[in-house]
Design an enzyme around this catalytic site. Structure first.
Site, PDB file in Angstrom:
ATOM      1  CE1 TYR A 173      -3.506   2.330   0.258  1.00 45.92           C
ATOM      2  CE2 TYR A 173      -2.384   3.680   2.515  1.00 45.92           C
ATOM      3  CZ  TYR A 173      -3.531   3.644   1.489  1.00 45.92           C
ATOM      4  OH  TYR A 173      -3.629   4.881   1.602  1.00 45.92           O
TER       5      TYR A 173
ATOM      6  CE  LYS B  97      -3.234   5.226  -2.211  1.00 47.47           C
ATOM      7  NZ  LYS B  97      -4.369   6.251  -3.030  1.00 47.47           N
TER       8      LYS B  97
END
Length: 255
Positions: free
Chosen positions: A178, A182
């Site tokens: 994750y 990002k």
């Protein structure tokens, strides 16, 4: 007053049938925009759009799976045929890779044990999906007098914060899926902004904060409305607004 100055603004929010995306869609509609609520599951999207219309918003569901090129193409065709332009694109659709659990329980994200296929799946949505949607919508954005692109990122994307042993992420589990997705999204934001700044397209990344949503099993501390506010602010920047930036509720977030 020119027709350009008075025509209805049109915004597209991906992944908007729930959570932050739905909050953004609702707030943009409150500002008087026509909002296209992108959702993988059209039925859920239509339910969310109908609920937002009960408060007076001009909201319409659009079938949109950011990982499916055909779906993205059809969504762009729909916007083109119905409106012919797009003013705001909010790339909100995203996955954590670990399902609906607290980040404190996401042991499958730890780098030394992570499944590369899970990392690929997260990047497919959080990075490649953004490229696919942005590129498909750019011709429509270029027909706007004030085009804005907002990529919904995370404070977890800040390398400065994540690498600080005394910082806010020091006690959290490391993330190999994750958070790096990002990081990549932030890098893409800068590159799109650099390419498009001469055309007046402002492109920024937003860090909504730790918002109470399904994705973190409702362990977040902020409301959806609070998290959506910074996204909406960036989607409605004036002509002198920033581009190639990374912003949270309290201003710039360190890269």
């Amino acid at each position: 007053m020119s027709a350009e100055a008075t025509r209805q603004k049109v915004a597209l929010v991906t992944g908007a049938n729930k959570g932050i995306g739905r909050g953004v869609a609702g707030q943009l509609a409150t500002l008087g925009m026509t909002v296209l609520l992108g959702a993988r599951d059209l039925r859920r999207g239509e339910e969310a759009a109908a609920a937002l219309r009960t408060t007076g918003g001009d909201v319409h569901a659009v079938s949109l799976d950011v990982t499916d090129p055909d779906s993205v193409h059809r969504a762009a065709e729909y916007v083109d045929e119905r409106f012919g332009y797009l003013d705001e694109l909010v790339n909100n659709a995203g996955i954590t890779g670990s399902g609906q659990i607290s980040p404190a329980d996401a042991h499958d994200q730890v780098p030394s044990a992570v499944d590369p296929d899970m990392v690929r799946a997260v990047f497919e949505t959080n990075v490649f999906g953004v490229i696919s949607v942005t590129n498909a919508m750019l011709p429509l954005l270029r027909r706007s007098s004030a085009p804005r692109v907002v990529n919904v990122s995370s404070h977890a994307a800040s390398l400065a914060l994540a690498s600080d042993p005394e910082g806010p992420f020091a006690s959290l589990l490391p993330s190999a899926a994750y958070s790096p997705s990002k990081n990549a999204l932030n890098a893409l934001t800068v590159q799109y902004a650099n390419e498009l700044r001469k055309e007046g397209v402002l492109v920024n990344a937003a860090a909504p904060g730790y918002v109470d949503t399904d994705s973190n099993n409702h362990t977040g501390l902020l409301t959806v409305a609070q998290g959506a506010a910074v996204v909406v602010r960036l989607a409605t920047l004036g002509p002198d607004g920033p581009t190639a930036g990374f912003f949270g509720e309290n201003g710039p977030v360190p890269w």
